[in-house]
Design an enzyme around this catalytic site. Structure first.
Site, PDB file in Angstrom:
ATOM      1  N   CYS A   1      -3.325  -0.118  -2.060  1.00 45.27           N
ATOM      2  CA  CYS A   1      -3.244  -0.800  -0.766  1.00 45.27           C
ATOM      3  C   CYS A   1      -4.619  -1.234  -0.285  1.00 45.27           C
ATOM      4  O   CYS A   1      -4.754  -1.715   0.842  1.00 45.27           O
ATOM      5  CB  CYS A   1      -2.580   0.106   0.266  1.00 45.27           C
ATOM      6  SG  CYS A   1      -3.478   1.649   0.567  1.00 45.27           S
TER       7      CYS A   1
ATOM      8  N   CYS B   1      -0.048  -8.083  14.944  1.00 46.71           N
ATOM      9  CA  CYS B   1      -0.267  -9.147  13.953  1.00 46.71           C
ATOM     10  C   CYS B   1      -1.575  -9.859  14.267  1.00 46.71           C
ATOM     11  O   CYS B   1      -1.990  -9.940  15.421  1.00 46.71           O
ATOM     12  CB  CYS B   1       0.873 -10.163  13.974  1.00 46.71           C
ATOM     13  SG  CYS B   1       2.489  -9.511  13.486  1.00 46.71           S
TER      14      CYS B   1
ATOM     15  N   PHE C   1      -0.270  10.829  -7.672  1.00 43.48           N
ATOM     16  CA  PHE C   1      -0.045  10.515  -6.263  1.00 43.48           C
ATOM     17  C   PHE C   1       1.404  10.047  -6.098  1.00 43.48           C
ATOM     18  O   PHE C   1       1.679   8.978  -5.566  1.00 43.48           O
ATOM     19  CB  PHE C   1      -1.019   9.451  -5.758  1.00 43.48           C
ATOM     20  CG  PHE C   1      -2.467   9.746  -6.044  1.00 43.48           C
ATOM     21  CD1 PHE C   1      -3.214  10.526  -5.181  1.00 43.48           C
ATOM     22  CD2 PHE C   1      -3.093   9.248  -7.181  1.00 43.48           C
ATOM     23  CE1 PHE C   1      -4.558  10.803  -5.437  1.00 43.48           C
ATOM     24  CE2 PHE C   1      -4.424   9.515  -7.447  1.00 43.48           C
ATOM     25  CZ  PHE C   1      -5.164  10.299  -6.567  1.00 43.48           C
TER      26      PHE C   1
ATOM     27  N   CYS D   1      10.246  -8.132  17.786  1.00 43.30           N
ATOM     28  CA  CYS D   1       9.279  -7.983  16.703  1.00 43.30           C
ATOM     29  C   CYS D   1       9.825  -8.691  15.473  1.00 43.30           C
ATOM     30  O   CYS D   1      10.700  -8.163  14.772  1.00 43.30           O
ATOM     31  CB  CYS D   1       9.021  -6.511  16.391  1.00 43.30           C
ATOM     32  SG  CYS D   1       7.701  -6.279  15.169  1.00 43.30           S
TER      33      CYS D   1
ATOM     34  N   GLN E   1       7.232   3.140   1.324  1.00 45.74           N
ATOM     35  CA  GLN E   1       6.729   1.771   1.366  1.00 45.74           C
ATOM     36  C   GLN E   1       7.341   1.032   2.549  1.00 45.74           C
ATOM     37  O   GLN E   1       8.523   1.180   2.849  1.00 45.74           O
ATOM     38  CB  GLN E   1       7.051   1.038   0.065  1.00 45.74           C
ATOM     39  CG  GLN E   1       6.380   1.624  -1.168  1.00 45.74           C
ATOM     40  CD  GLN E   1       4.865   1.432  -1.190  1.00 45.74           C
ATOM     41  OE1 GLN E   1       4.318   0.660  -0.397  1.00 45.74           O
ATOM     42  NE2 GLN E   1       4.195   2.132  -2.087  1.00 45.74           N
TER      43      GLN E   1
ATOM     44  N   CYS F   1       0.212  -8.398  22.232  1.00 46.03           N
ATOM     45  CA  CYS F   1       0.367  -7.394  21.175  1.00 46.03           C
ATOM     46  C   CYS F   1      -0.679  -7.627  20.081  1.00 46.03           C
ATOM     47  O   CYS F   1      -0.932  -8.763  19.677  1.00 46.03           O
ATOM     48  CB  CYS F   1       1.770  -7.490  20.580  1.00 46.03           C
ATOM     49  SG  CYS F   1       2.070  -6.384  19.190  1.00 46.03           S
TER      50      CYS F   1
ATOM     51  N   GLU G   1       1.567  15.426  -7.064  1.00 48.13           N
ATOM     52  CA  GLU G   1       1.424  15.064  -5.656  1.00 48.13           C
ATOM     53  C   GLU G   1       0.820  16.257  -4.911  1.00 48.13           C
ATOM     54  O   GLU G   1       1.095  17.405  -5.231  1.00 48.13           O
ATOM     55  CB  GLU G   1       2.796  14.698  -5.066  1.00 48.13           C
ATOM     56  CG  GLU G   1       2.902  14.641  -3.564  1.00 48.13           C
ATOM     57  CD  GLU G   1       1.994  13.608  -2.925  1.00 48.13           C
ATOM     58  OE1 GLU G   1       1.433  13.903  -1.862  1.00 48.13           O
ATOM     59  OE2 GLU G   1       1.833  12.512  -3.494  1.00 48.13           O
TER      60      GLU G   1
END
Length: 414
Positions: free
Chosen positions: A372, A76, A278, A150, A251, A73, A298
Site C-alpha cells: 500500500c 477525498c 503478513f 458519500c 481490504q 469534508c 502473522e
C-alpha cells in the site's frame, strides 16, 4: 502571508497543485496543472484567491461535501480531476517511486476504482451539546465534518448512516472524539469503535437495546471487545468464508481485493509449498490453499485464529498451517524458507525490509509483493533485484478512490 500569482505545473504526491514561487515550490490544494492562480501564500503553502484560467481537466465534483472551503469534508482530495489524468497520476506515483530506486520495469495500467465500492470506512465520531457528529475530518484539521452522503462508499453503509449514528450515540461517554470502523459483511454491518473508555454495565445495556432495535447490524465492539453480536460477521475470500476479528484488517474494496488475488494466484501457479507473510485473516492464504500447501505467518493472534478456523472448516483446501510471529523483529530465515516454492508478502505501510533481506538470500523461485506504499515497495524490490530476482510485472490498483493512496502488486521470479 502575501498574495502572489503562480502557474501550477504538476501535481504533488499529496494531490496538491505545485507551482514555482519566487522562493521555491508552492503547494496549493485543489489546484490543477495549467491553472494560473492568485494565491494567499503562507510559506510554501497557498490558498486560492482567484483563477485566471481553468484547466480542461477540471470537472464538477460528484459530492456536495467536497471542496476547498474550510467547512468541507477532507476525505477525498481529487474529485475535481477528470478520470484520465487522475488514473495517469495514480500510476505515476508507482512509476516515480520505482524510478527513485533505479527500477524501470514496465508498469501496467491502473486497475481503476469506481464509486460506491468502499465496503470498509473509518469514521470519526463525537457527541456535542447540539448533536452527534459522524463523518470525516476536514482537510488538514482534527475537526469532524458530519456527512450526509458519500459517493465512494457502498450503498449498504450509506443507507444505514442513521443506524450507525444511533449506535455511536449509545457508545459515547462524553465529548471525546473516537473512531468507528464500519465493515459491510454478508451478514450485516460490523461496527468497531476505538478510542473509548471501557463501557459501564448501564452503557452496555443501552448499546444492546439500541442494536436490537435496529436492522442490519451484525456486531458492535469497543476497543476490540465484543459488546453485542446478533449475527457473526462473515466475508468471503474466494470460496472460503471468514469471520474477521473486531476491527481486523480487511481490504477496503472487494474489487481491489479480487484484482490483487487474481494477480497473486496467477503468478504462484502450480507451486506446491507456499508461504504467506503478513497473512492477516487469510486474504491470500485461503485462496492459495486451493493451489498448494500454505504456511500463513502473522503477528496478531485474532486474525490468525480467524484464518485457522476458516481453513479447518472449509472443504477442498490443501493443508494450511499458521504461525504467530513478529516478522519485523524475527523474520523467517533463509534456513526456514528453503522448503517453499513461492512466497507472498503484504506488509503494513512500513514495508518488509528485514524480511525481504532474508527472502533475497533464499532459493524461492516466485515472489508476489503486495504493497500500500510505493516508496517502501520500491526499497524492498531493489533488495530483491540486487539479489538476482527479475520483476515480471508491476500493477497499480486504485482502492481508495479520489485519494493519493495506491496499492501495487509486483511479481518476481528467480
Amino acid at each position: 502571508m502575501s498574495t502572489v500569482t503562480i502557474t501550477i505545473n504538476r501535481l504533488g504526491a499529496q494531490g496538491h497543485g505545485i507551482g514555482n514561487g519566487p522562493d521555491g515550490p508552492v503547494y496549493v490544494p485543489y489546484a490543477l496543472p495549467g491553472e494560473t492562480l492568485a494565491i494567499a501564500r503562507n510559506g510554501d503553502h497557498g490558498t486560492v484567491m482567484s483563477t485566471a484560467n481553468i484547466s480542461p481537466d477540471r470537472v464538477t465534483p460528484p459530492c456536495r461535501h467536497f471542496g476547498p472551503d474550510s467547512d468541507a469534508c477532507g476525505g477525498c482530495s481529487l474529485q475535481h480531476l477528470a478520470d484520465a489524468p487522475y488514473h495517469a497520476f495514480k500510476r505515476s506515483l508507482v512509476v516515480e517511486a520505482l524510478k527513485s530506486k533505479g527500477l524501470v520495469p514496465d508498469v501496467g495500467d491502473l486497475v481503476i476504482a469506481r464509486p460506491a465500492e468502499r465496503r470498509r470506512m473509518v469514521f470519526s465520531a463525537k457527541l456535542t451539546e447540539k448533536e452527534f457528529l459522524l463523518g470525516l475530518n476536514r482537510a488538514e484539521t482534527n475537526q469532524i465534518f458530519s456527512i450526509q452522503e458519500c459517493p465512494i462508499t457502498v450503498p449498504g453503509i450509506v443507507a444505514r448512516f442513521d443506524a450507525i449514528r444511533a449506535v455511536g450515540r449509545s457508545l459515547a461517554t462524553g465529548a471525546e472524539t473516537f473512531r468507528i470502523a464500519v465493515l459491510e459483511t454478508l451478514s450485516g454491518l460490523d461496527l468497531a469503535a476505538e478510542g473509548l473508555k471501557p463501557l459501564s454495565d448501564k452503557q452496555r445495556r443501552t448499546v444492546t437495546e439500541t442494536v436490537l432495535s435496529l436492522k442490519g447490524i451484525a456486531r458492535v465492539s469497543v476497543n476490540g471487545e465484543i459488546v453485542i453480536e446478533p449475527q457473526k460477521p462473515v466475508i468471503d475470500f474466494g470460496i472460503v468464508r471468514v469471520s474477521p476479528p473486531p476491527g481486523g484488517f480487511v481490504q477496503a474494496t472487494k474489487p481491489a481485493e479480487e484484482a490483487m488475488a487474481e494477480l497473486v494466484m496467477g503468478h504462484i501457479g502450480k507451486a506446491k509449498r507456499i508461504i504467506d507473510l503478513f497473512a492477516g485473516s487469510g486474504t491470500f492464504s485461503l485462496r492459495l490453499a486451493r493451489l498448494g500447501r500454505v504456511h500463513a505467518v502473522e503477528s496478531e493472534d485474532k486474525p490468525l485464529k480467524a484464518l485457522d478456523h476458516a481453513a479447518r472448516n472449509t472443504q477442498g483446501l490443501k493443508p494450511v498451517t499458521v504461525e504467530k510471529r513478529d516478522l519485523f523483529r524475527r523474520p523467517m530465515t533463509v534456513q526456514e524458507l528453503k522448503t517453499y516454492d513461492a512466497a507472498v508478502f503484504d506488509p503494513p505501510r512500513a514495508g518488509a525490509e528485514v524480511q525481504v533481506k532474508e527472502l533475497a538470500r533464499s532459493g524461492i523461485k516466485k515472489i508476489a509483493a503486495v504493497s500500500c506504499n510505493p516508496l517502501t515497495l520500491a526499497r524492498d524490490l531493489r533488495i530483491l533485484v540486487d539479489a538476482g530476482y527479475r520483476i515480471r510485472s508491476v500493477t497499480p490498483i486504485d482502492q481508495f478512490l479520489w485519494s493519493t493512496h495506491v496499492e501495487t502488486v509486483a511479481l518476481l521470479e528467480k
